[in-house]
Each structure stands twice: as C-alpha cells, then as structure tokens.
Design a protein around this motif. Structure first.
Motif, PDB file in Angstrom:
ATOM      1  N   SER A  56      25.816  62.536  53.616  1.00 22.92           N
ATOM      2  CA  SER A  56      25.647  61.457  52.651  1.00 22.92           C
ATOM      3  C   SER A  56      24.213  60.978  52.790  1.00 22.92           C
ATOM      4  O   SER A  56      23.755  60.715  53.906  1.00 22.92           O
ATOM      5  CB  SER A  56      26.641  60.327  52.946  1.00 22.92           C
ATOM      6  OG  SER A  56      26.734  59.420  51.876  1.00 22.92           O
ATOM      7  N   ASN A 101      25.871  63.246  47.902  1.00 20.19           N
ATOM      8  CA  ASN A 101      26.983  63.476  48.823  1.00 20.19           C
ATOM      9  C   ASN A 101      27.446  64.920  48.664  1.00 20.19           C
ATOM     10  O   ASN A 101      27.731  65.366  47.546  1.00 20.19           O
ATOM     11  CB  ASN A 101      28.152  62.526  48.503  1.00 20.19           C
ATOM     12  CG  ASN A 101      27.764  61.074  48.655  1.00 20.19           C
ATOM     13  OD1 ASN A 101      27.578  60.584  49.757  1.00 20.19           O
ATOM     14  ND2 ASN A 101      27.630  60.361  47.531  1.00 20.19           N
ATOM     15  N   LYS A 131      38.969  66.843  51.649  1.00 22.56           N
ATOM     16  CA  LYS A 131      38.571  65.530  51.137  1.00 22.56           C
ATOM     17  C   LYS A 131      37.051  65.434  51.128  1.00 22.56           C
ATOM     18  O   LYS A 131      36.411  65.496  52.182  1.00 22.56           O
ATOM     19  CB  LYS A 131      39.176  64.425  51.987  1.00 22.56           C
ATOM     20  CG  LYS A 131      40.690  64.351  51.908  1.00 22.56           C
ATOM     21  CD  LYS A 131      41.229  63.182  52.723  1.00 22.56           C
ATOM     22  CE  LYS A 131      42.750  63.090  52.603  1.00 22.56           C
ATOM     23  NZ  LYS A 131      43.286  61.957  53.396  1.00 22.56           N
ATOM     24  N   THR A 148      32.009  60.865  50.032  1.00 24.58           N
ATOM     25  CA  THR A 148      31.524  60.007  48.957  1.00 24.58           C
ATOM     26  C   THR A 148      30.574  58.966  49.549  1.00 24.58           C
ATOM     27  O   THR A 148      30.352  58.934  50.759  1.00 24.58           O
ATOM     28  CB  THR A 148      32.687  59.272  48.255  1.00 24.58           C
ATOM     29  OG1 THR A 148      33.203  58.260  49.141  1.00 24.58           O
ATOM     30  CG2 THR A 148      33.803  60.240  47.880  1.00 24.58           C
ATOM     31  N   SER A 149      30.058  58.114  48.702  1.00 23.79           N
ATOM     32  CA  SER A 149      29.141  57.069  49.167  1.00 23.79           C
ATOM     33  C   SER A 149      29.851  56.004  49.991  1.00 23.79           C
ATOM     34  O   SER A 149      29.198  55.148  50.591  1.00 23.79           O
ATOM     35  CB  SER A 149      28.450  56.406  47.974  1.00 23.79           C
ATOM     36  OG  SER A 149      27.686  57.345  47.269  1.00 23.79           O
ATOM     37  N   GLN A 150      31.189  56.051  50.012  1.00 18.53           N
ATOM     38  CA  GLN A 150      31.967  55.095  50.797  1.00 18.53           C
ATOM     39  C   GLN A 150      32.510  55.708  52.088  1.00 18.53           C
ATOM     40  O   GLN A 150      33.159  55.014  52.881  1.00 18.53           O
ATOM     41  CB  GLN A 150      33.144  54.567  49.965  1.00 18.53           C
ATOM     42  CG  GLN A 150      32.723  53.694  48.785  1.00 18.53           C
ATOM     43  CD  GLN A 150      32.042  52.420  49.248  1.00 18.53           C
ATOM     44  OE1 GLN A 150      32.555  51.697  50.098  1.00 18.53           O
ATOM     45  NE2 GLN A 150      30.867  52.138  48.693  1.00 18.53           N
ATOM     46  N   THR A 151      32.247  56.988  52.318  1.00 18.69           N
ATOM     47  CA  THR A 151      32.711  57.633  53.552  1.00 18.69           C
ATOM     48  C   THR A 151      32.003  57.032  54.751  1.00 18.69           C
ATOM     49  O   THR A 151      30.791  56.844  54.753  1.00 18.69           O
ATOM     50  CB  THR A 151      32.448  59.150  53.502  1.00 18.69           C
ATOM     51  OG1 THR A 151      33.109  59.701  52.356  1.00 18.69           O
ATOM     52  CG2 THR A 151      32.969  59.831  54.763  1.00 18.69           C
ATOM     53  N   ASN A 211      39.196  56.736  55.342  1.00 16.79           N
ATOM     54  CA  ASN A 211      37.917  57.221  54.822  1.00 16.79           C
ATOM     55  C   ASN A 211      36.848  57.359  55.897  1.00 16.79           C
ATOM     56  O   ASN A 211      35.658  57.084  55.659  1.00 16.79           O
ATOM     57  CB  ASN A 211      37.424  56.290  53.703  1.00 16.79           C
ATOM     58  CG  ASN A 211      36.508  57.023  52.724  1.00 16.79           C
ATOM     59  OD1 ASN A 211      36.502  58.248  52.659  1.00 16.79           O
ATOM     60  ND2 ASN A 211      35.735  56.251  51.982  1.00 16.79           N
ATOM     61  N   SER A 262      28.929  53.321  55.834  1.00 13.33           N
ATOM     62  CA  SER A 262      28.777  54.260  54.721  1.00 13.33           C
ATOM     63  C   SER A 262      27.367  54.159  54.161  1.00 13.33           C
ATOM     64  O   SER A 262      26.632  53.208  54.441  1.00 13.33           O
ATOM     65  CB  SER A 262      29.784  53.926  53.621  1.00 13.33           C
ATOM     66  OG  SER A 262      29.468  52.652  53.053  1.00 13.33           O
ATOM     67  N   ASP A 285      26.528  53.475  51.130  1.00 12.75           N
ATOM     68  CA  ASP A 285      26.418  52.302  50.260  1.00 12.75           C
ATOM     69  C   ASP A 285      26.198  51.023  51.061  1.00 12.75           C
ATOM     70  O   ASP A 285      25.406  50.161  50.672  1.00 12.75           O
ATOM     71  CB  ASP A 285      27.669  52.159  49.388  1.00 12.75           C
ATOM     72  CG  ASP A 285      27.614  53.037  48.142  1.00 12.75           C
ATOM     73  OD1 ASP A 285      26.547  53.651  47.891  1.00 12.75           O
ATOM     74  OD2 ASP A 285      28.631  53.122  47.428  1.00 12.75           O
TER      75      ASP A 285
END
Length: 570
Positions: free
Chosen positions: A50, A64, A74, A77-80, A229, A259, A261
C-alpha cells in the motif's frame, strides 16, 4: 521477487529523466513511470503493498497491489492495516512530548520516578536519555536471545522490563554515547502509561489517533485479540511464499498498526498543526545531541527527536524512518523543503520498501536535485600512488562495536576493500592516505588511514561520523591450543546464563541448552567472531597468571556483559 525489484530500479534510474523536469504535480507519464515500480507486486496471488505520495499537502498518488490474505484472496486496500514495526517509535515520541508540553512530566526526570521496576538501577537515567537513545541500557533484542528466548515464543512488555531490571552495569554513562537500542522506547511506553494513568494502548488510541481521525489505527497489546482487515505477514523461502506466524506484544517500538489512509491523515496533521501540537512537532524536528554537543551522526543520517534520520539524497535534504516486524515493512521518506512525503506498507517480508518513495521522488522532484543519480568516477581528481605506497595500508581491520572484519588488499595494482562475503570494491586515491570507494549509484564512501595512527582505518559513509577499524594480525589455533586455553564453563550471574566452551577443530564452540551451538573463529589471540546474529563476537580476558578467566560481549547494543569462567578446562 527481490531480483525483479532491483531490475525495476535499475531501469527506472536510466529513464526517470525523461519526465518531470519542470513539473510540480504528477502527470500521466510520471504516474505510469512510478506505477512500473510495482510490477513485482502485480503477480497473481502474491503479498502486496500500500503506497501513497503526498505533495504540498495533497495526495497525488495512491496505489494498492497484492493480497493481505493470500489464502482467502483478499486484496489490499487503503484501509488495510499493517504493523509499522520500529516506525512506531515516531508516534511514541510524539505522545511523550505531548505529555511534556502539557506539564505532566519533564525530560529531565529520573526514569525511576515513573517506572518502579527500575528502582535498583544505581545511576540516574533521564526521560531525555531514553528519548535520545543515550541511556546505556542493554538492547533487549540481543539480550533476550543470549538468554535463550527464541523467536517463536511470545516476548511481552513485562518480560523486557524484567531483563532491564536485572542489569547491574550500564553500557556507558547516560548522555555520553548513543546506542540504537529498542529498549529505550519499550521503557517510554511504560512511562507514558504510568504518567497518563491509562494503558499505553488506550492513551495512544484515545488521545493521539482518535482526535486526528485515525480510527483505523490501533496498538496490539494482546496476541489473542483479533482485528479485522489486518494484513497477514509472509516471507519467502525456497521460492515459496510462507505465512509468518511469529509475533510479540512489545510496545512503544512495535505493534502499532495503521493503514495508508490513516497515515496520510497523520502527515496532514503534522503539516497543519497549531498550538500545542505545533510545539510538539517543533521539538520532534530537533537533531539529537549528546551531553558534549556531538550529534548522533550515523551512516543512516542524523537522528531527530521524532526518530527520523536526516541526510542528503543527491544533494537534497531528506528525512526517513523504517520499520520491520514479522514480515511487515514500513517506510516514510520525506523531502521537507519540497513538501514531499512517500509512505509504503507491505507484507511480503522483504525487509525494505523505502526505495519506492525515493525512486518516485527522483521522478517528481527531478528539477530539485543538485547531484547526479550516479557518481562519475572518471571526473574525480585522483592522486597517483605507487604499489609500495598502497601496500602500506594492506591488512585486516576490526570494528569492535559493529563486530565487522574487513581486509584491505592490493589486487592488480589497485587498493581494494574486501568484505567477508567476498564482495570487493576498488579504492580511488584522493591523497596520500584518503580514498573514495567505487560503488554504484551516488553513495559517497571514503576510507582514510590517519597519518598519526598507523594501525587505524576510518570508514565514512554519507558524511557520517567515521567508524574506526583497528588493524590486527589474524590468529590461528589448533584444537589442542584452543582446548588448553578456552575450554570450560562460563557464567553471567545477573541473568543466570551459562555457556560451555569446547574446542572443535580450529574453532571454538559455545553451547547453551536453549541456543544450541554457536561457532567462533579467532580474530586475534583473545577476540573471536561468532556465527550467530546475537553473539557475533566475544573478547576473552586473562588473569595475572595469563590464564583465561572469562569473556565480554562487546558490541553497539551490549558493551560489557561479563561471563566469568567458573569451571576449568575439561
């Protein structure tokens, strides 16, 4: 995987000048060029990364790739969430300075005032000593391994405190030297907990992260607590990707999860802070100094209170912090004057992903760099030295704190720097006693042999304080000689650790019930180099009758751990 990444880097270094010479924001061409850095992560079914670039406060690139959970496919993502590893220290430093700005502690406080477990330490160690890495407390990472903890066992905050509490002698007087010991931030986490009246986890989440909006960031203080996550950690072994299940509950220097983000929110907070937050950030940017005024200038750069290293990248000032823990890797690279920040988080266990931010900067900030991507060694003013002049520098050299042996040797009329792994670099003479090492890219490494110290070599990298190597004559022993002098049982009283030494052909073998065998090769008559990361060297001492009476563990993390010979040769 690593080979593919290096190939990408080499290609990009040759093509980056094509784009961005006069751009202040990212273009489509620049985006495509940067995107090619991530080719190794685009393969199906692999761990991932990421990544984000912030320029002038705005996110100009965010990517990502790969999976955070390969088994269940899975995607990241930007929230991982990833474990930031040692990068956690940056946020711990912020939390400590917040308490100081609020008047809840002083950096001059004796740490025994706040941590009851350390009452038996007989020297004053201040909060500032911990924050600056100048406490002289042994690094728990090395110490726990010497004591027989293995990486598959959970090692907790309380375990680290118990090891520190047993230490009777510091590595050096607090404030007089520096050691990269993770234990300093383990103790700061404990101190923050005691001063704030909250658990370290709750204080960081409630008082630091939540007000900024970092609701996806947490401190993992319990291995049994499950979070959603969170990226699984992996490592490569025999061309296979393997799930890495090891872990610990060490805080302050590890186990902060976040993460991309949320880390973007953090960087924006740093850029827009006001009031007390601004005061904290100003303190974070201060370069660390010892009591003598000497800065902590290392090959990584000069360390700031916020635990970022500052150095020049192709003539442009930058700061960075790196972290690694059980397959998770993190990096934050900044060019402060250009308002550029790159953040990378990954879970493939490669150990370093910082080049993503640096090489991207070579593209986006191309017009700002004042030095080329590679050094033109043909343009350097050199000094002509005869073979006889070069041969005076030949020999073997030892760095005690770094536990490194190097050889200087004339090969084909050129002086060369020889590493133990067989890598050889030519040395270009700049004067009668100073040389520049010929390397790839723009790294500037100088080797100097001081005129007033004939048995010393100084290694200087990227403008850092020189590392002293002392010349030695290699020693060789046969089995009988080793047995007569070194065989026996050696014990450390404070930690109740015992090692048995037995000659094994021309090497010395140290055995411990938990650690097994460690093989040592003689460097000098009393100095031995080991094949274990936590016991890479030991130095024996002799009594008045010239009999071996024990050995010291001496390195940057543990400089005077004493093992006394308690059972004579067997």
């Amino acid at each position: 995987m690593r080979i593919l990444k290096l190939a990408c880097i080499l290609i990009l270094l040759l093509t980056l000048k094509t784009y961005g010479q006069h751009q202040s924001v990212i273009t489509q061409d620049m985006e495509r060029t940067i995107d090619s850095l991530f080719n190794p992560w685009k393969s199906s079914g692999s761990p991932g990364v990421s990544f984000a670039i912030i320029k002038d406060g705005k996110v100009i690139s965010k990517k990502n790739y790969g999976f955070f959970d390969i088994e269940n496919k899975k995607p990241i993502t930007s929230q991982t969430r990833f474990n930031l590893g040692q990068s956690s220290a940056h946020y711990t430093a912020y939390a400590l300075l917040k308490l100081e700005v609020e008047g809840k502690l002083s950096l001059g406080d004796d740490i025994r005032k706040h941590i009851k477990e350390l009452q038996d330490i007989n020297q004053v160690i201040t909060v500032k000593n911990l924050l600056y890495g100048t406490s002289g407390i042994y690094d728990y990472q090395v110490l726990k391994s010497i004591c027989g903890w293995n990486f598959t066992e959970n090692f907790s905050q309380k375990d680290a405190l118990r090891l520190v509490a047993l230490q009777k002698e510091l590595a050096f007087k607090p404030g007089t030297d520096y050691s990269e010991a993770d234990v300093n931030f383990v103790l700061l986490a404990e101190l923050i907990e005691n001063v704030s009246g909250k658990s370290f986890k709750n204080y960081m989440e409630e008082d630091i992260f939540k007000p900024i909006g970092m609701t996806n960031t947490f401190i993992k203080a319990d291995l049994n607590t499950m979070y959603q996550n969170v990226a699984h950690s992996y490592r490569s072994e025999d061309d296979r990707t393997i799930l890495n299940n090891s872990g610990n509950t060490i805080l302050g220097i590890n186990n902060m999860y976040s993460s991309i983000d949320d880390l973007i929110l953090w960087e924006q907070h740093l850029n827009n802070a006001t009031g007390n937050d601004q005061k904290i950030i100003q303190k974070m940017d201060v370069i660390i100094k010892l009591n003598s005024g000497r800065t902590n200038s290392t090959s990584s750069g000069e360390l700031t209170v916020g635990q970022l290293y500052g150095h020049k990248e192709r003539g442009l000032f930058s700061t960075y912090i790196l972290g690694s823990s059980s397959g998770h890797d993190s990096s934050i690279f900044k060019f402060p004057t250009q308002n550029y920040t790159a953040i990378a988080l990954s879970n493939n266990g490669d150990g370093y992903n910082g080049y993503l931010g640096v090489i991207s900067a070579h593209n986006i900030l191309a017009k700002h760099f004042t030095e080329p991507e590679t050094t033109n060694f043909d343009s350097i003013n050199t000094k002509t030295l005869s073979k006889k002049q070069l041969q005076q520098f030949e020999g073997h050299y030892w760095d005690q704190l770094g536990e490194l042996s190097r050889e200087i040797k004339v090969i084909n009329d050129t002086l060369r720097y020889v590493r133990t792994n067989g890598n050889v670099n030519p040395l270009i003479p700049l004067s009668n006693n100073k040389f520049q090492m010929k390397v790839q890219f723009d790294d500037k490494i100088y080797i100097e042999f001081p005129e007033d110290e004939t048995e010393v070599m100084e290694f200087q990298y990227l403008g850092a304080e020189p590392i002293r190597f002392e010349k030695y004559t290699p020693e060789k022993y046969n089995k009988e000689e080793l047995s007569d002098q070194f065989n026996g049982i050696y014990s450390n009283k404070e930690y109740a650790i015992t090692y048995k030494a037995i000659a094994d052909n021309n090497k010395l073998k140290l055995s411990n019930v938990k650690n097994g065998d460690i093989n040592f090769t003689p460097i000098t008559s009393i100095l031995f180099s080991g094949d274990s990361w936590f016991l890479r060297s030991i130095e024996f001492t002799k009594d008045k009758n010239q009999n071996i009476n024990g050995f010291y563990v001496k390195n940057n993390a543990i400089r005077n751990l004493w093992f006394e010979k308690v059972v004579l040769n067997e």
